[in-house]
Design an enzyme around this catalytic site. Structure first.
Site, PDB file in Angstrom:
ATOM      1  N   ARG A 100       1.034  -1.034   0.017  1.00  0.00           N
ATOM      2  CA  ARG A 100      -0.136  -0.009  -0.086  1.00  0.00           C
ATOM      3  C   ARG A 100       0.892   1.204  -0.157  1.00  0.00           C
ATOM      4  O   ARG A 100       1.719   1.554   1.006  1.00  0.00           O
ATOM      5  CB  ARG A 100      -0.891  -0.021   1.245  1.00  0.00           C
ATOM      6  N   HIS A 127      -7.706   0.669  -6.085  1.00  0.00           N
ATOM      7  CA  HIS A 127      -7.867  -0.098  -4.916  1.00  0.00           C
ATOM      8  C   HIS A 127      -8.541  -1.455  -5.271  1.00  0.00           C
ATOM      9  O   HIS A 127      -9.588  -1.766  -5.013  1.00  0.00           O
ATOM     10  CB  HIS A 127      -8.827   0.626  -3.810  1.00  0.00           C
ATOM     11  N   GLN A 130     -10.177  -4.011  -2.844  1.00  0.00           N
ATOM     12  CA  GLN A 130     -11.370  -3.696  -2.426  1.00  0.00           C
ATOM     13  C   GLN A 130     -12.519  -3.792  -3.302  1.00  0.00           C
ATOM     14  O   GLN A 130     -13.554  -4.554  -2.946  1.00  0.00           O
ATOM     15  CB  GLN A 130     -11.377  -2.229  -2.075  1.00  0.00           C
ATOM     16  N   ASP A 222     -17.818   6.575  -0.605  1.00  0.00           N
ATOM     17  CA  ASP A 222     -16.578   6.732   0.105  1.00  0.00           C
ATOM     18  C   ASP A 222     -16.184   8.234   0.590  1.00  0.00           C
ATOM     19  O   ASP A 222     -16.851   9.094   0.420  1.00  0.00           O
ATOM     20  CB  ASP A 222     -15.354   6.188  -0.820  1.00  0.00           C
ATOM     21  N   CYS A 261     -16.697   1.313   1.563  1.00  0.00           N
ATOM     22  CA  CYS A 261     -15.238   0.480   1.738  1.00  0.00           C
ATOM     23  C   CYS A 261     -14.954   0.595   3.145  1.00  0.00           C
ATOM     24  O   CYS A 261     -14.072  -0.044   3.387  1.00  0.00           O
ATOM     25  CB  CYS A 261     -14.334   1.010   0.635  1.00  0.00           C
ATOM     26  N   ARG A 289     -13.008  -8.834   2.118  1.00  0.00           N
ATOM     27  CA  ARG A 289     -11.447  -8.564   2.113  1.00  0.00           C
ATOM     28  C   ARG A 289     -10.802  -9.566   2.327  1.00  0.00           C
ATOM     29  O   ARG A 289      -9.980 -10.053   1.392  1.00  0.00           O
ATOM     30  CB  ARG A 289     -11.183  -7.219   2.753  1.00  0.00           C
TER      31      ARG A 289
HETATM   32  N1   CP Z   1     -11.080  -0.062   2.927  1.00  0.00           N
HETATM   33  C1   CP Z   1      -9.763   0.067   3.395  1.00  0.00           C
HETATM   34  O1   CP Z   1      -8.775  -0.319   2.565  1.00  0.00           O
HETATM   35  O2   CP Z   1      -9.879   0.239   4.620  1.00  0.00           O
HETATM   36  P1   CP Z   1      -8.450   0.417   5.502  1.00  0.00           P
HETATM   37  O3   CP Z   1      -7.658   1.727   4.803  1.00  0.00           O
HETATM   38  O4   CP Z   1      -8.571   0.591   7.049  1.00  0.00           O
HETATM   39  O5   CP Z   1      -7.348  -0.914   5.076  1.00  0.00           O
END
Ligand code: CP
Length: 306
Positions: A100, A127, A130, A222, A261, A289
């Site tokens: 990430r 993403h 997700q 979001d 998300c 997830r």
């Molecule tokens: N939805 C998501 O990626 O959550 P986090 O940022 O907590 O990993």
């Protein structure tokens, strides 16, 4: 093997996606496996995370491997060592890399120089994990998703882009309902439209949120200000009509679900009433997830066919 890395949703074709969703159903029923026994998966995080960090850590453990959390801030990467050399070195130690970070190009450079699979756990542009959990959640709710309409309300961000791509691959019509100034980059819009055309689905922008949600099976939102962005009162003001609330949900199909998300800014992009209501699927998304990422790692790192 169908794919070597998973950096963006279109790394999968429709057949891969169907295979992965089927495998996810199996992995959801299976919490222990020795498929990756003796292996190690590096988890590089340059941004905060709850769901992604925990679901990957638990998923790696459930597959029998060891998760190795690496804070990007504490690595040499991009300070005294290139992304490319980091990829070459980590590949000598670990069996897969989950990352990430900020720039999509860094993830692509990492993958291009790694000899082990690389999984994108969020960049500024994408993403994809997700989006896999999102379409799996919709399949759980509706069975066949073909011809159903999903509306993304709010800011045109990485989540919106990956969702639109995944929606096309599962036969859904995807509408983005965004104010002026919150659009995805034009090049990305064009690429998603081309993908939707190739899959025989629709992809479009509708500025009026009430018109957008008519006939929709799912409403998705979001946060309005994404990780790393500065608070912008003008942007927040322009986004207020796009709040996912009970009045808007009532204008969608009677069986429509609400998606987010997470993390959510309750009272901004979504209300408590919707998020905690009977039509909310947001915590299923979060749980899924784990399952979809186990299916992905079983394929990429464990060699399980899709
Ligand atoms: N939805 C998501 O990626 O959550 P986090 O940022 O907590 O990993």
């Amino acid at each position: 093997m169908s794919i070597r890395h998973f950096l963006r949703v279109p790394d999968l074709n429709k057949t891969d996606m169907e295979g992965l969703l089927s495998r996810t159903e199996e992995w959801k029923r299976r919490t222990r496996s020795d498929l990756l026994q003796g292996k190690t998966v590096a988890l590089i995080f340059g941004k905060p995370s709850t769901r992604t960090r925990v679901s990957f850590s638990v998923g790696v453990h459930q597959l029998g491997a060891m998760p190795l959390y690496l804070s990007e801030q504490e690595l040499q990467m991009r300070k005294s060592e290139s992304v490319e050399d980091t990829a070459r070195v980590l590949s000598r130690y670990v069996d897969g890399i989950v990352i990430r970070t900020f720039a999509q190009k860094d993830v692509e450079d990492l993958a291009a120089n790694a000899t082990v699979p690389v999984i994108n756990a969020l960049t500024d542009d994408d993403h994809p994990c997700q989006a896999l959990a999102d379409v799996f959640t919709l399949r759980e709710r509706f069975g066949d998703t073909s011809g159903r309409k999903i509306v993304y309300l709010g800011d045109g961000n990485n989540v919106a882009a990956s969702l639109a791509e995944a929606g096309a691959l599962v036969g859904m019509d995807v509408c983005l309902s965004l104010p002026e100034g919150c659009d995805l980059p034009l090049g990305r819009m064009t690429a998603i439209k081309a993908l939707a055309d190739a899959e025989g689905t629709r992809f479009w922008v509708e500025r009026d949120p009430e018109a957008a949600v008519s006939g929709a099976s799912a409403l998705y939102t979001d946060v309005w200000i994404s990780m790393g962005q500065h608070q912008d009162a003008g942007k927040v003001s322009s986004l207020r009509p796009y709040q996912l609330n009970a009045a808007l949900l009532a204008k969608a199909r009677p069986d429509a679900v609400a998606l987010h998300c997470l993390p959510a800014h309750r009272g901004e992009e979504i209300t408590d009433e919707v998020m905690d209501g009977p039509r909310s699927a947001v915590f299923d998304q979060a749980e899924n997830r784990l399952h979809v990422q186990k299916a992905l790692m079983a394929h990429l790192i464990g060699g399980e066919p899709l």
